[in-house]
Design an enzyme around this catalytic site. Structure first.
Site, PDB file in Angstrom:
ATOM      1  N   MET A  21       0.875  -1.124   0.128  1.00  0.00           N
ATOM      2  CA  MET A  21      -0.072  -0.117  -0.235  1.00  0.00           C
ATOM      3  C   MET A  21       0.982   1.200  -0.209  1.00  0.00           C
ATOM      4  O   MET A  21       0.655   2.281   0.858  1.00  0.00           O
ATOM      5  CB  MET A  21      -0.867   0.081   1.234  1.00  0.00           C
ATOM      6  CG  MET A  21      -2.232  -0.916   1.038  1.00  0.00           C
ATOM      7  SD  MET A  21      -3.127   0.119  -0.217  1.00  0.00           S
ATOM      8  CE  MET A  21      -3.740  -1.528  -1.120  1.00  0.00           C
ATOM      9  N   HIS A 138       4.919   5.416   1.685  1.00  0.00           N
ATOM     10  CA  HIS A 138       3.561   4.436   2.213  1.00  0.00           C
ATOM     11  C   HIS A 138       2.491   5.371   2.184  1.00  0.00           C
ATOM     12  O   HIS A 138       2.650   6.543   2.647  1.00  0.00           O
ATOM     13  CB  HIS A 138       4.140   3.813   3.331  1.00  0.00           C
ATOM     14  CG  HIS A 138       3.345   2.728   3.763  1.00  0.00           C
ATOM     15  ND1 HIS A 138       2.014   2.571   4.022  1.00  0.00           N
ATOM     16  CD2 HIS A 138       3.428   1.182   3.386  1.00  0.00           C
ATOM     17  CE1 HIS A 138       1.395   1.526   4.069  1.00  0.00           C
ATOM     18  NE2 HIS A 138       2.223   0.700   3.816  1.00  0.00           N
ATOM     19  N   HIS A 139       1.392   4.723   1.952  1.00  0.00           N
ATOM     20  CA  HIS A 139       0.138   5.569   2.048  1.00  0.00           C
ATOM     21  C   HIS A 139      -0.167   5.719   3.285  1.00  0.00           C
ATOM     22  O   HIS A 139      -0.911   6.689   3.597  1.00  0.00           O
ATOM     23  CB  HIS A 139      -1.040   4.504   1.202  1.00  0.00           C
ATOM     24  CG  HIS A 139      -1.949   5.428   0.550  1.00  0.00           C
ATOM     25  ND1 HIS A 139      -2.462   6.759   0.890  1.00  0.00           N
ATOM     26  CD2 HIS A 139      -2.567   5.064  -0.693  1.00  0.00           C
ATOM     27  CE1 HIS A 139      -3.438   7.050   0.129  1.00  0.00           C
ATOM     28  NE2 HIS A 139      -3.379   6.222  -0.899  1.00  0.00           N
ATOM     29  N   ALA A 140       0.360   5.112   4.450  1.00  0.00           N
ATOM     30  CA  ALA A 140       0.079   5.542   5.639  1.00  0.00           C
ATOM     31  C   ALA A 140       0.558   6.760   6.091  1.00  0.00           C
ATOM     32  O   ALA A 140       0.120   7.457   7.229  1.00  0.00           O
ATOM     33  CB  ALA A 140       0.723   4.351   6.689  1.00  0.00           C
ATOM     34  N   ASN A 311      -3.495  11.250   5.595  1.00  0.00           N
ATOM     35  CA  ASN A 311      -4.739  11.011   4.606  1.00  0.00           C
ATOM     36  C   ASN A 311      -5.916  11.682   5.175  1.00  0.00           C
ATOM     37  O   ASN A 311      -6.103  11.874   6.380  1.00  0.00           O
ATOM     38  CB  ASN A 311      -4.831   9.496   4.997  1.00  0.00           C
ATOM     39  CG  ASN A 311      -4.096   8.510   3.930  1.00  0.00           C
ATOM     40  OD1 ASN A 311      -3.820   8.555   2.774  1.00  0.00           O
ATOM     41  ND2 ASN A 311      -2.855   8.270   4.695  1.00  0.00           N
TER      42      ASN A 311
END
Lengths: 470, 470
Positions: A21, A138-140, A311
């Site tokens: 991800m 990373h999308h985190a 996000n």
């Protein structure tokens, strides 16, 4: 030390070996504009000089024992810049195809969670003397919008690198907390949770009723419900491999279409994708029982959250009207659909989304994701949507990295079981760059699909010309 | 369809994301000897022409539901050669360092278990016009000896590629068996297991007594028991990253040492490694409480198993006598130690080893390996051994790939939690090639260790010259 929000952490929980991800970007630089020699060392120096402007670059995760609560970010005491910057080269002739293969290969690799979750491959050997950078995060740690902020902090707006303001205070690494401290801290935060849970439930119920009321009104064409998407060959469990396709179209063409035929820039981009997908399925002789459904992430970042990291996203489902032959008609149906979908996404509301994500139990969420992936469930049920289409607005002015001008900026998003294709769109300097990430075992020939984007745009441009002269 | 032996399958069970269990080889070819143009396409054609001589290349795993029994190999109905052959290039100047970095990076990546477990990267951009191939194969499919057989089947003994005998019967892909078939077949085999379990237990008890008797005899210097190895900085839980160091020494020097000072070629190689390790720990200012212990895999392949695939290995633990200052004395202690260690390994016996591996329950073994890795247990207990040293004899005659002569052949082995360094040694064409694979977070500067191998050999060569002239 800072706890991840539930939304940031959800990208860790849903990650599996076949479904990393992170988001990537393929950047192409022209070293001819650089005032001095240009290469790996210059880029490394530039990144190092700006580390204090790039908070996620020195932060690593600490997981809470037994996954009692969301993980924490700490300033990594073992941070080592040389781990994150890698040299690479293309095999001859160093063209478009070799570059796409390398980018796909790098994008497919999982990241090491014990390090800050980013890296950059500096790529030599491009046929025209250009230099490429393939950057992953990373999308985190970021979403599309905060990713753009990071890039802009890393780059300059003129060839001569600007002086960088020094950090307000020197960087201080954290100590890695002990398991006992982590557990104590997690239990403390969890003890405050029941209150927020009750609030989230009430607000979601209210929202559900409001949406139902609205959808029953006579003038409303409700957006596609989840699982209304048709079964297609591309909506199956994916493998760990990736392929990458690229295309670029002039922003002014898109604007001309919008002006003549209505809607937003985003609607025209969706219509361009819809036309290309229609052709591509047609080439394969695949007949779809229903119009394709796209999932479009939408930023729920408020004006005062600008510049905040992490996000802030929700999403809308929208029909691509691929059952309609006429491109102008197709665009109109898409316009109509997105208007309602956005309204609904607005009604569900940023607050409720964020609250629900906050409450997800990490251990349960992660186990559910792995089970879903291992059992290849995605190959068995009707897909929630067919394709992810994400539109990220980038800067309209030129950017420079250590003096070399950024020529092209292709985004690369994650894909997931059941959704083997991600079309992310990045506008930069008057050009719209399409980055198509796919699982090659599920979506063959992704570059053929990217090539169809040009044909699809041409169709709309011609229709717009006709409409304007009428 | 063929069930993996327990020994082959054990390499799947012990695999974790930080501990992939494949073996690699870095091959350097000289295209100047090739009769025609040379590159990716020529190598691809040569591999394709010989696929029927390379059974593991078209076989993939099928796992049994609930891991009831060891997985099966089937002839992969989805076999696609293009997935397994990849193009790559080195960044400039394309020297030793860039090559080692690429090899380490490729070696660190896990393999996709849904495909035949091998791949080859064909590498351009070497500074002297050479061509490199980095080939990987999973340890579940080959051991050192069968790995050499595969390579020799792939190559020629003269520049002009030899005609390849056609397959005796055309290749036939298997059907992927259903879950129900797999379960039925597994239960059938398991129902026959109690008998063999009883036999294995009896034989192992007998062996244990025999070893204890033998070790108590007055002339015997028993080999180091497991967990007798000293704690060192390199015996900790490892990360997913790898580094790679290379060295080569002339076989004739090793033979001269052996002639003057006794022992086997393998003893001299162990002594060369011991001297280098001694210096390397010395450079770091690390004082070891006891001599280092090496784990040496030994082939238990019998003469009539030659050419059979898979694993036929046992291992011996042997002291590297790194507490001894004088290199000649050190070599003598190593000689004495390996003699007894081999005797003991012989007593435990190939048969018992194989039987025990056969009985290991896959689900339990795999879960135990993941738990061991996740909890970083290896960082807590005394190591079983300090370093793996594996000596694989290769051919003494030149080999050619599509006409280009193989110049150098460096092996790359797996490493494991608690054992962050693997020194594998491959002899080819009068040269002994050392391939040192390490976890860079645990073993820094692995190339410095590789460079010490030369100094260590020189010491022994000088001592041998003195001994010969006395």
């Amino acid at each position: 030390m800072q706890r991840l929000t539930g939304m940031d952490a959800s990208f860790l929980y849903m990650e599996t070996p076949t479904m990393p991800m992170h988001v990537s970007g393929l950047y192409i630089y022209d070293p001819r504009s650089a005032p001095r020699s240009y290469g790996f060392d210059e880029i490394r120096a530039e990144v190092e000089r700006r580390l204090h402007l790039l908070p996620p670059y020195r932060r690593r995760l600490v997981e809470v024992p037994f996954q009692l609560h969301h993980p924490l970010w700490i300033e990594d005491p073992d941070f080592d810049l040389d781990y994150h910057l890698r040299r690479a080269a293309l095999p001859s002739p160093g063209g478009h195809r070799e570059l796409a293969e390398l980018a796909a290969d790098i994008h497919s690799r999982p990241m090491d969670r014990t390090r800050p979750l980013w890296d950059m491959h500096i790529v030599e050997g491009l046929e025209d003397g250009m230099m490429a950078v393939i950057a992953r995060t990373h999308h985190a740690a970021i979403d599309g919008a905060s990713g753009v902020d990071i890039t802009v902090n890393l780059l300059d707006i003129e060839p001569e690198p600007a002086p960088v303001p020094p950090p307000e205070q020197p960087w201080k690494p954290d100590r890695i907390p002990s398991d006992a401290e982590l557990v104590a801290y997690a239990l403390q935060s969890l003890s405050r949770q029941p209150v927020s849970a009750a609030k989230a439930v009430r607000r979601s119920i209210e929202t559900a009723f409001a949406i139902r009321r609205r959808n029953r009104e006579p003038d409303v064409n409700p957006p596609p419900a989840p699982f209304a998407a048709p079964r297609t060959s591309i909506n199956r469990a994916i493998t760990p491999h990736r392929s990458f396709g690229m295309a670029e179209i002039p922003l002014e063409d898109v604007k001309a279409v919008r002006k003549a035929l209505g809607g937003t820039v985003n609607d025209v981009i969706l219509a361009v994708c819809a036309g290309a997908l229609r052709r591509w399925f047609d080439d394969r002789g695949e007949v779809l029982e229903r119009p394709l459904v796209a999932m479009c992430p939408i930023s729920i970042r408020t004006e005062d959250q600008r510049g905040a990291l992490g996000n802030q996203v929700s999403s809308m489902l929208t029909s691509l009207a691929t059952d309609i032959d006429d491109p102008v008609e197709r665009l109109k149906v898409i316009q109509d659909g997105t208007k309602h979908a956005k309204e609904q996404a607005g009604a569900i509301g940023a607050e409720a989304m964020t609250q629900w994500a906050e409450l997800a139990a990490p251990a349960v969420a992660a186990r559910a994701a792995r089970l879903y992936s291992r059992t290849r469930m995605a190959s068995r049920h009707r897909p929630i949507f067919n394709v992810t289409i994400s539109n990220v607005p980038g800067p309209a002015f030129p950017l420079y990295m250590a003096g070399a001008q950024l020529q092209a900026w292709y985004p690369m998003g994650p894909i997931n079981d059941g959704g083997g294709l991600n079309m992310t769109v990045m506008s930069y300097l008057g050009t719209i760059h399409f980055g198509l990430v796919a699982c090659p075992d599920v979506v063959p020939e992704v570059q053929a699909l990217a090539d169809h984007l040009h044909t699809s745009l041409e169709e709309l441009v011609k229709a717009a010309e006709v409409a304007s002269t009428v």
